[in-house]
Design an enzyme around this catalytic site. Structure first.
Site, PDB file in Angstrom:
ATOM      1  N   ALA A   9      13.922 -27.071  32.594  1.00  0.00           N
ATOM      2  CA  ALA A   9      15.031 -26.861  31.666  1.00  0.00           C
ATOM      3  C   ALA A   9      15.591 -28.229  31.317  1.00  0.00           C
ATOM      4  CB  ALA A   9      16.106 -25.977  32.282  1.00  0.00           C
ATOM      5  N   SER A  10      16.225 -28.319  30.161  1.00  0.00           N
ATOM      6  CA  SER A  10      16.632 -29.627  29.658  1.00  0.00           C
ATOM      7  C   SER A  10      17.852 -30.204  30.351  1.00  0.00           C
ATOM      8  CB  SER A  10      16.896 -29.545  28.149  1.00  0.00           C
ATOM      9  OG  SER A  10      15.718 -29.186  27.467  1.00  0.00           O
ATOM     10  N   THR A  11      18.803 -29.349  30.743  1.00  0.00           N
ATOM     11  CA  THR A  11      20.049 -29.846  31.311  1.00  0.00           C
ATOM     12  C   THR A  11      20.351 -29.174  32.638  1.00  0.00           C
ATOM     13  OG1 THR A  11      21.381 -28.180  30.136  1.00  0.00           O
ATOM     14  CG2 THR A  11      20.995 -30.275  29.002  1.00  0.00           C
TER      15      THR A  11
END
Length: 207
Positions: A9-11
């Site tokens: 996931a990006s964050t």
């Protein structure tokens, strides 16, 4: 052959394991079992992703790198995608993505000729989807920048909402006397964030 699942996931506030059940179901439908999961919260636009490269370093020739979507593997520039592909090729890893049907047979194929043919086809499709993922990333960044510029012009821009829960935890660590280096290493926060929070504590007389 081992199947190694990569979940990204990006964050930090996103659930990187969200697709785990779908990957498990994909493997189970084919009578296969996932040997290991590698999970991280890092942008797909960054080449430096510790868990992805740990996965590749753990791989033996013929192992499968299983992902939900190609954009979980790459939102990279063309140059960085070429570097990542070279690493994958060097390790002789088969990339299987749930959103790339042409790759599904690579999870089970044992015939070397068939595997090489499927690899060649899969490589072209991966290149195309990786390019699309990068364009989507760049388009979203451009739209965000345009929206921020417009909001600033209209005087309505408020910036990114503060993560009060995270900041409270960071301030607790600062008050406890932990060094900035140890906090950065443990949480991944930036030194500029710590400087801002430290200043806030000082102004409140809690530093």
């Amino acid at each position: 052959m081992f199947i190694r699942a990569y979940l990204r996931a990006s964050t930090a506030d996103q659930d990187a394991t969200r697709a785990a059940a779908d990957l498990e179901a994909f493997a189970a439908e084919r009578g296969l079992k996932i040997a290991a999961r590698y999970v991280e919260n890092e942008s797909g636009a960054k080449l430096h992703r510790p868990e992805l490269f740990r996965l590749l370093n753990d791989c033996q020739p013929g192992d499968v790198l299983l992902i939900e979507q190609v954009d979980r593997l790459s939102r990279l520039t063309a140059a960085d995608w070429a570097l990542l592909k070279a690493k994958i090729a060097e390790k002789h890893v088969r990339v299987v993505a749930l959103d790339l049907p042409t790759s599904h047979q690579l999870a089970q194929v044992s015939d070397d000729f068939t595997a090489r043919m499927l690899d060649a086809l899969n490589s072209m499709m991966l290149d195309m989807l990786a390019a699309i993922a990068r364009k989507d990333y760049e388009d979203r960044r451009r739209r965000q920048a345009q929206g921020i510029a417009k909001a600033k012009t209209e005087g309505t821009y408020k910036g990114r909402p503060e993560d009060t829960k995270r900041n409270a935890a960071l301030m607790g660590m600062l008050k406890a006397g932990q060094s900035w280096a140890s906090i950065v290493a443990a949480t991944g926060c930036s030194r500029s964030t710590l400087a801002r929070l430290s200043k806030r504590l000082a102004e409140a007389g809690q530093a």
